[in-house]
Scaffold this motif. Structure first.
Motif, PDB file in Angstrom:
ATOM      1  N   ASP A   1       0.859  -1.260  -0.008  1.00  0.00           N
ATOM      2  CA  ASP A   1       0.026   0.017   0.065  1.00  0.00           C
ATOM      3  C   ASP A   1       0.885   1.336  -0.051  1.00  0.00           C
ATOM      4  O   ASP A   1       0.650   2.061  -0.620  1.00  0.00           O
ATOM      5  CB  ASP A   1      -0.869  -0.087   1.198  1.00  0.00           C
ATOM      6  CG  ASP A   1      -2.159  -0.522   0.864  1.00  0.00           C
ATOM      7  OD1 ASP A   1      -2.602  -1.023  -0.248  1.00  0.00           O
ATOM      8  OD2 ASP A   1      -3.010  -0.953   1.916  1.00  0.00           O
ATOM      9  N   PHE A   2       1.834   1.259   0.731  1.00  0.00           N
ATOM     10  CA  PHE A   2       2.675   2.503   0.989  1.00  0.00           C
ATOM     11  C   PHE A   2       4.154   2.006   1.309  1.00  0.00           C
ATOM     12  O   PHE A   2       4.298   1.034   2.177  1.00  0.00           O
ATOM     13  CB  PHE A   2       2.095   3.624   1.712  1.00  0.00           C
ATOM     14  CG  PHE A   2       1.725   3.536   2.905  1.00  0.00           C
ATOM     15  CD1 PHE A   2       2.492   4.018   4.024  1.00  0.00           C
ATOM     16  CD2 PHE A   2       0.596   2.806   3.468  1.00  0.00           C
ATOM     17  CE1 PHE A   2       2.141   3.984   5.250  1.00  0.00           C
ATOM     18  CE2 PHE A   2       0.185   2.559   4.587  1.00  0.00           C
ATOM     19  CZ  PHE A   2       0.813   3.451   5.391  1.00  0.00           C
ATOM     20  N   LEU A   3       5.000   2.863   1.073  1.00  0.00           N
ATOM     21  CA  LEU A   3       6.403   2.743   1.036  1.00  0.00           C
ATOM     22  C   LEU A   3       7.389   3.820   1.689  1.00  0.00           C
ATOM     23  O   LEU A   3       6.652   4.860   1.377  1.00  0.00           O
ATOM     24  CB  LEU A   3       6.992   2.215  -0.266  1.00  0.00           C
ATOM     25  CG  LEU A   3       8.459   2.243  -0.657  1.00  0.00           C
ATOM     26  CD1 LEU A   3       9.048   0.871   0.055  1.00  0.00           C
ATOM     27  CD2 LEU A   3       8.780   2.197  -1.977  1.00  0.00           C
ATOM     28  N   PHE A   4       8.065   3.491   2.404  1.00  0.00           N
ATOM     29  CA  PHE A   4       9.191   4.521   2.912  1.00  0.00           C
ATOM     30  C   PHE A   4      10.324   4.099   2.734  1.00  0.00           C
ATOM     31  O   PHE A   4      10.944   2.977   2.767  1.00  0.00           O
ATOM     32  CB  PHE A   4       8.948   4.900   4.350  1.00  0.00           C
ATOM     33  CG  PHE A   4      10.440   5.633   4.968  1.00  0.00           C
ATOM     34  CD1 PHE A   4      10.073   7.044   4.644  1.00  0.00           C
ATOM     35  CD2 PHE A   4      11.267   4.902   5.540  1.00  0.00           C
ATOM     36  CE1 PHE A   4      11.290   7.683   5.231  1.00  0.00           C
ATOM     37  CE2 PHE A   4      12.300   5.814   5.954  1.00  0.00           C
ATOM     38  CZ  PHE A   4      12.474   7.089   5.850  1.00  0.00           C
ATOM     39  N   ILE A   5      11.235   4.820   1.918  1.00  0.00           N
ATOM     40  CA  ILE A   5      12.748   4.674   1.848  1.00  0.00           C
ATOM     41  C   ILE A   5      13.389   5.607   2.301  1.00  0.00           C
ATOM     42  O   ILE A   5      13.330   6.991   2.208  1.00  0.00           O
ATOM     43  CB  ILE A   5      12.746   4.446   0.190  1.00  0.00           C
ATOM     44  CG1 ILE A   5      12.126   3.496  -0.449  1.00  0.00           C
ATOM     45  CG2 ILE A   5      14.459   4.365  -0.171  1.00  0.00           C
ATOM     46  CD1 ILE A   5      12.151   3.543  -2.015  1.00  0.00           C
ATOM     47  N   GLY A   6      14.529   5.391   3.218  1.00  0.00           N
ATOM     48  CA  GLY A   6      15.322   6.466   3.742  1.00  0.00           C
ATOM     49  C   GLY A   6      16.030   5.828   4.649  1.00  0.00           C
ATOM     50  O   GLY A   6      15.759   4.814   5.560  1.00  0.00           O
ATOM     51  N   CYS A   7      16.950   6.615   5.700  1.00  0.00           N
ATOM     52  CA  CYS A   7      17.662   6.448   6.619  1.00  0.00           C
ATOM     53  C   CYS A   7      16.555   6.599   7.946  1.00  0.00           C
ATOM     54  O   CYS A   7      15.676   7.398   7.855  1.00  0.00           O
ATOM     55  CB  CYS A   7      18.984   7.140   7.047  1.00  0.00           C
ATOM     56  SG  CYS A   7      18.587   9.070   7.000  1.00  0.00           S
ATOM     57  N   ILE A   8      16.743   6.210   8.879  1.00  0.00           N
ATOM     58  CA  ILE A   8      16.132   6.309  10.438  1.00  0.00           C
ATOM     59  C   ILE A   8      16.978   7.079  11.469  1.00  0.00           C
ATOM     60  O   ILE A   8      18.283   6.906  11.415  1.00  0.00           O
ATOM     61  CB  ILE A   8      15.747   5.010  11.038  1.00  0.00           C
ATOM     62  CG1 ILE A   8      14.953   4.410   9.987  1.00  0.00           C
ATOM     63  CG2 ILE A   8      15.163   5.101  11.972  1.00  0.00           C
ATOM     64  CD1 ILE A   8      13.603   4.892   9.816  1.00  0.00           C
TER      65      ILE A   8
ATOM     66  N   ARG B   1      12.104   0.177   3.334  1.00  0.00           N
ATOM     67  CA  ARG B   1      13.310  -0.226   2.448  1.00  0.00           C
ATOM     68  C   ARG B   1      14.634   0.832   2.939  1.00  0.00           C
ATOM     69  O   ARG B   1      14.554   1.805   2.883  1.00  0.00           O
ATOM     70  CB  ARG B   1      13.169  -0.177   1.124  1.00  0.00           C
ATOM     71  CG  ARG B   1      12.026  -0.790   0.572  1.00  0.00           C
ATOM     72  CD  ARG B   1      12.199  -2.442   0.461  1.00  0.00           C
ATOM     73  NE  ARG B   1      13.468  -2.795  -0.364  1.00  0.00           N
ATOM     74  CZ  ARG B   1      13.668  -3.024  -1.510  1.00  0.00           C
ATOM     75  NH1 ARG B   1      12.608  -3.140  -2.345  1.00  0.00           N
ATOM     76  NH2 ARG B   1      14.829  -3.596  -1.872  1.00  0.00           N
ATOM     77  N   TYR B   2      15.705  -0.120   3.160  1.00  0.00           N
ATOM     78  CA  TYR B   2      16.919   0.746   3.431  1.00  0.00           C
ATOM     79  C   TYR B   2      18.131   0.156   2.499  1.00  0.00           C
ATOM     80  O   TYR B   2      18.055  -0.816   1.781  1.00  0.00           O
ATOM     81  CB  TYR B   2      17.238   0.400   4.972  1.00  0.00           C
ATOM     82  CG  TYR B   2      16.285   0.725   5.887  1.00  0.00           C
ATOM     83  CD1 TYR B   2      15.938   1.864   6.277  1.00  0.00           C
ATOM     84  CD2 TYR B   2      15.479  -0.575   6.308  1.00  0.00           C
ATOM     85  CE1 TYR B   2      14.976   2.229   7.142  1.00  0.00           C
ATOM     86  CE2 TYR B   2      14.421  -0.131   7.387  1.00  0.00           C
ATOM     87  CZ  TYR B   2      14.316   1.286   7.532  1.00  0.00           C
ATOM     88  OH  TYR B   2      13.170   1.364   8.675  1.00  0.00           O
ATOM     89  N   ASN B   3      18.994   1.325   2.413  1.00  0.00           N
ATOM     90  CA  ASN B   3      20.300   0.800   1.465  1.00  0.00           C
ATOM     91  C   ASN B   3      19.879   0.263  -0.002  1.00  0.00           C
ATOM     92  O   ASN B   3      20.491  -0.833  -0.423  1.00  0.00           O
ATOM     93  CB  ASN B   3      21.047  -0.235   2.208  1.00  0.00           C
ATOM     94  CG  ASN B   3      21.764   0.367   3.624  1.00  0.00           C
ATOM     95  OD1 ASN B   3      22.052   1.472   3.797  1.00  0.00           O
ATOM     96  ND2 ASN B   3      21.504  -0.652   4.586  1.00  0.00           N
ATOM     97  N   ILE B   4      18.866   1.034  -0.454  1.00  0.00           N
ATOM     98  CA  ILE B   4      18.820   0.471  -2.133  1.00  0.00           C
ATOM     99  C   ILE B   4      19.072   1.673  -2.953  1.00  0.00           C
ATOM    100  O   ILE B   4      19.106   2.769  -2.374  1.00  0.00           O
ATOM    101  CB  ILE B   4      17.218  -0.120  -2.234  1.00  0.00           C
ATOM    102  CG1 ILE B   4      16.174   1.048  -1.911  1.00  0.00           C
ATOM    103  CG2 ILE B   4      17.036  -1.501  -1.543  1.00  0.00           C
ATOM    104  CD1 ILE B   4      15.004   0.926  -2.293  1.00  0.00           C
ATOM    105  N   LEU B   5      19.441   1.276  -4.166  1.00  0.00           N
ATOM    106  CA  LEU B   5      19.998   2.290  -5.124  1.00  0.00           C
ATOM    107  C   LEU B   5      19.475   2.084  -6.410  1.00  0.00           C
ATOM    108  O   LEU B   5      19.045   0.829  -6.610  1.00  0.00           O
ATOM    109  CB  LEU B   5      21.617   2.315  -5.081  1.00  0.00           C
ATOM    110  CG  LEU B   5      22.155   2.416  -3.569  1.00  0.00           C
ATOM    111  CD1 LEU B   5      23.509   2.085  -3.734  1.00  0.00           C
ATOM    112  CD2 LEU B   5      22.009   4.074  -3.294  1.00  0.00           C
TER     113      LEU B   5
END
Length: 144
Positions: free
Chosen positions: A2-9, A30-34
């Motif tokens: 449904d929804f996504l967050f990508i980034g550092c915390i 999702r983390y550490n994706i490029l």
């Protein structure tokens, strides 16, 4: 998803996540994706959740335009939009100035198909305005 967050915390975002979870909102993270993985992850989601890094964050034009090329709605914190007046029409629709507005707004987007459709249409308009402005900039600066 449904929804996504990508980034550092960081602590600021952890507090925001805590508030989201307490309100029944649980984004896929999702983390550490490029590269293509970022684009594909965004393209697969209905909503890309934008969370400011801190209270001084500016509007995330890069992530917004990454969503604008898909059917994914860019939603969440607006950040400082003083240099992005064109996104003013999205405030209250898909981007929000504070956590309380953002939580209620995201809940509304998740539960109301008409709201998400209206926000996607406005997002497309803003993206088109940006594209036209960029094309004009390139023509004026790089053509004879």
């Amino acid at each position: 998803h449904d929804f996504l967050f990508i980034g550092c915390i960081n602590e600021y975002r952890m507090n925001t996540f805590r508030s989201l979870f307490e309100n029944g909102i649980n984004p896929h993270t999702r983390y550490n994706i490029l590269g293509d993985d970022v684009y594909n992850s965004i393209d697969e989601a209905r909503i890309y959740l934008n969370l400011d890094l801190d209270k001084e964050s500016t509007f995330n034009e890069y992530r917004f335009m990454s969503c604008a090329n898909t059917n994914t709605l860019f939603a969440g914190h607006s950040g400082d939009i003083k240099y992005h007046s064109e996104v003013e029409k999205l405030v209250g629709l898909s981007i929000f100035k504070d956590d309380d507005e953002m939580i209620q707004g995201v809940k509304n987007l998740i539960n109301n198909r008409a709201c998400i459709s209206k926000a996607l249409a406005a997002q497309y308009e803003v993206a088109e305005e940006n594209r036209k402005n960029f094309d004009l900039f390139v023509r004026n600066h790089f053509s004879n």
